[in-house]
Design an enzyme around this catalytic site. Structure first.
Site, mmCIF file in Angstrom:
data_model
loop_
_atom_site.group_PDB
_atom_site.id
_atom_site.type_symbol
_atom_site.label_atom_id
_atom_site.label_comp_id
_atom_site.label_asym_id
_atom_site.label_seq_id
_atom_site.Cartn_x
_atom_site.Cartn_y
_atom_site.Cartn_z
ATOM 1 N N ARG A 40 0.855 -1.202 0.062
ATOM 2 C CA ARG A 40 -0.075 -0.179 -0.127
ATOM 3 C C ARG A 40 0.902 1.324 -0.059
ATOM 4 O O ARG A 40 0.695 2.228 -0.670
ATOM 5 C CB ARG A 40 -0.816 -0.079 1.117
ATOM 6 C CG ARG A 40 -1.999 -0.996 0.882
ATOM 7 C CD ARG A 40 -3.041 -0.882 1.973
ATOM 8 N NE ARG A 40 -4.190 -1.879 1.958
ATOM 9 C CZ ARG A 40 -5.318 -1.999 2.663
ATOM 10 N NH1 ARG A 40 -5.293 -1.088 3.853
ATOM 11 N NH2 ARG A 40 -6.278 -2.842 2.372
ATOM 12 N N ASP A 153 -16.076 7.696 10.869
ATOM 13 C CA ASP A 153 -14.990 7.041 10.411
ATOM 14 C C ASP A 153 -13.935 7.843 10.705
ATOM 15 O O ASP A 153 -13.765 8.983 10.619
ATOM 16 C CB ASP A 153 -15.038 6.282 9.070
ATOM 17 C CG ASP A 153 -14.031 5.164 8.957
ATOM 18 O OD1 ASP A 153 -14.992 4.010 8.953
ATOM 19 O OD2 ASP A 153 -13.071 5.042 8.837
HETATM 20 C C1 LIG Z 1 -13.780 -3.268 7.964
HETATM 21 S S1 LIG Z 1 -14.595 -1.564 8.041
HETATM 22 C C2 LIG Z 1 -16.270 -2.036 9.088
HETATM 23 C C3 LIG Z 1 -17.212 -1.150 8.183
HETATM 24 C C4 LIG Z 1 -18.707 -1.512 8.850
HETATM 25 N N1 LIG Z 1 -18.898 -1.070 10.218
HETATM 26 C C5 LIG Z 1 -19.007 -2.952 8.558
HETATM 27 O O1 LIG Z 1 -18.980 -3.909 9.465
HETATM 28 O O2 LIG Z 1 -19.379 -3.221 7.367
HETATM 29 C C6 LIG Z 1 -13.644 -1.051 9.577
HETATM 30 C C7 LIG Z 1 -13.765 0.857 9.407
HETATM 31 O O3 LIG Z 1 -13.193 1.077 10.941
HETATM 32 C C8 LIG Z 1 -12.302 2.231 10.536
HETATM 33 N N2 LIG Z 1 -11.507 2.398 11.659
HETATM 34 C C9 LIG Z 1 -10.127 1.990 11.852
HETATM 35 N N3 LIG Z 1 -9.594 2.468 13.022
HETATM 36 C C10 LIG Z 1 -10.547 3.515 13.292
HETATM 37 C C11 LIG Z 1 -10.100 4.372 14.550
HETATM 38 N N4 LIG Z 1 -9.423 4.534 15.234
HETATM 39 N N5 LIG Z 1 -11.342 5.306 14.570
HETATM 40 C C12 LIG Z 1 -12.525 5.414 13.737
HETATM 41 N N6 LIG Z 1 -12.575 4.424 12.749
HETATM 42 C C13 LIG Z 1 -11.556 3.576 12.718
HETATM 43 C C14 LIG Z 1 -11.820 2.073 9.097
HETATM 44 O O4 LIG Z 1 -11.264 3.287 8.430
HETATM 45 C C15 LIG Z 1 -12.744 1.296 8.658
HETATM 46 O O5 LIG Z 1 -13.714 2.058 7.436
#
Ligand SMILES: C[S@@+](CC[C@H](N)C(=O)[O-])C[C@H]1O[C@@H](n2cnc3c(N)ncnc32)[C@H](O)[C@@H]1O
Length: 292
Positions: A40, A153
């Protein structure tokens, strides 16, 4: 000089990216993620014409923790996989259990006709739009309800996509036909692209919130009926999860609901919540017992 042959990420450089991701976002990059980090970030090296990850780290450091490059770094290290109606039993529980109960309570004057939901870690928006459709559809014919969803997010790129609210026919496959008919409109001049209706978009406020920051931009008097935080904490270590779920507990109304991802659990993390379904939890009625 840039090269198309990937530059190898040295272990000490990986450790630095690991520390940065943990400090900035609570993301715990395991050894298994080394290849992913390399591929990445290699794109970024090429973009700048840099010849080592060391040089890239210097660039990140020179801009500081609030710099543009730090934002890029975090955006590219997050995993954003999501879907409409992912883990569909959660939405069935909302339409068949939570909302009928709320409607009944409101009919007997025991609650306001108001619902507040937070989708923490909403990625590109499919999750909050699925929920907004579910709620709007279940409340059809039930009079006026004041429903607002906060969707947040850490990743600003996914938030931009979420706000645009435009998805392909393939992405929309899991959405039942009747809901597509009601809540999606074809985008003129763009093949196979559909946008969520204005009414539904108006229910949701998208905001950048880092779950690992101490101050969240949420008004002190706000309490949520439902919090979704699904498939986010899998990247966090246990102390980080413990702190986060304690904070969610304090932000829920007594008896409010917490939905987490299919591979996540509160076991050994927070025992104040009661399990009411598969990865569905209820906050205690007594807010005094909040674990700190
Ligand atoms: C795998 S996705 C899940 C999306 C959705 N909740 C679902 O289950 O389909 C995880 C998300 O968590 C966000 N994320 C990771 N670390 C984070 C943080 N410290 N604060 C806020 N969001 C975070 C990522 O950017 C990502 O968009």
């Amino acid at each position: 000089m840039t090269s198309l042959t990937p530059i190898v990420l040295r272990q000490d450089e990986f450790e630095r990216f690991r520390a940065l991701a943990y400090q900035a976002a609570g993301i715990n990059l395991t050894e298994a993620k080394k290849q992913l980090v390399q591929s990445r970030l290699f794109k970024r090296l090429r973009h700048y014409g840099l010849s080592s990850f060391q040089e890239y780290l210097r660039l990140v450091d020179s801009e500081g923790e609030n710099g543009n490059e730090m934002r890029y770094l975090i955006n590219s290290l997050t995993t954003n996989k999501t879907d409409f109606f992912r883990e569909p039993h959660h939405f069935r529980y909302i339409s068949q259990t939570i909302l009928p109960d709320m409607i009944d309570q409101a009919a007997h004057g025991r609650r306001a006709r108001r619902i507040r939901v937070w989708h923490a870690g909403c990625s590109t928006g499919q999750e909050p739009y699925t929920n907004a459709m579910t709620i709007a559809d279940t409340l059809r014919g039930q009079g006026m309800w004041d429903v607002r969803l906060l969707a947040s997010d850490i990743d600003t790129d996914v938030l931009a996509t979420a706000k645009e609210a435009t998805y392909s026919a393939e992405q929309l496959e899991p959405v039942p036909a009747a809901l597509k008919e009601r809540y999606l409109k074809r985008v003129m001049g763009r093949m196979d692209q559909y946008q969520v209706t204005q009414d539904l978009r108006g229910m949701i406020a998208f905001r950048q919130i880092n779950l690992n920051e101490d101050a969240w931009p949420i008004r002190a008097d706000v309490r949520f009926d439902i919090i979704f935080c699904r498939n986010v904490v899998i990247y966090f270590d246990k102390p980080t999860q413990r702190k986060l779920f304690g904070r969610f507990q304090r932000l829920l109304v007594p008896g409010g609901y917490l939905f987490i991802g299919h591979s996540e659990s509160l076991f050994g993390i927070n025992d104040a919540f009661e399990t009411v379904g598969g990865t569905i939890y209820r906050a205690p009625d007594e807010t005094e017992s909040v674990a700190r």
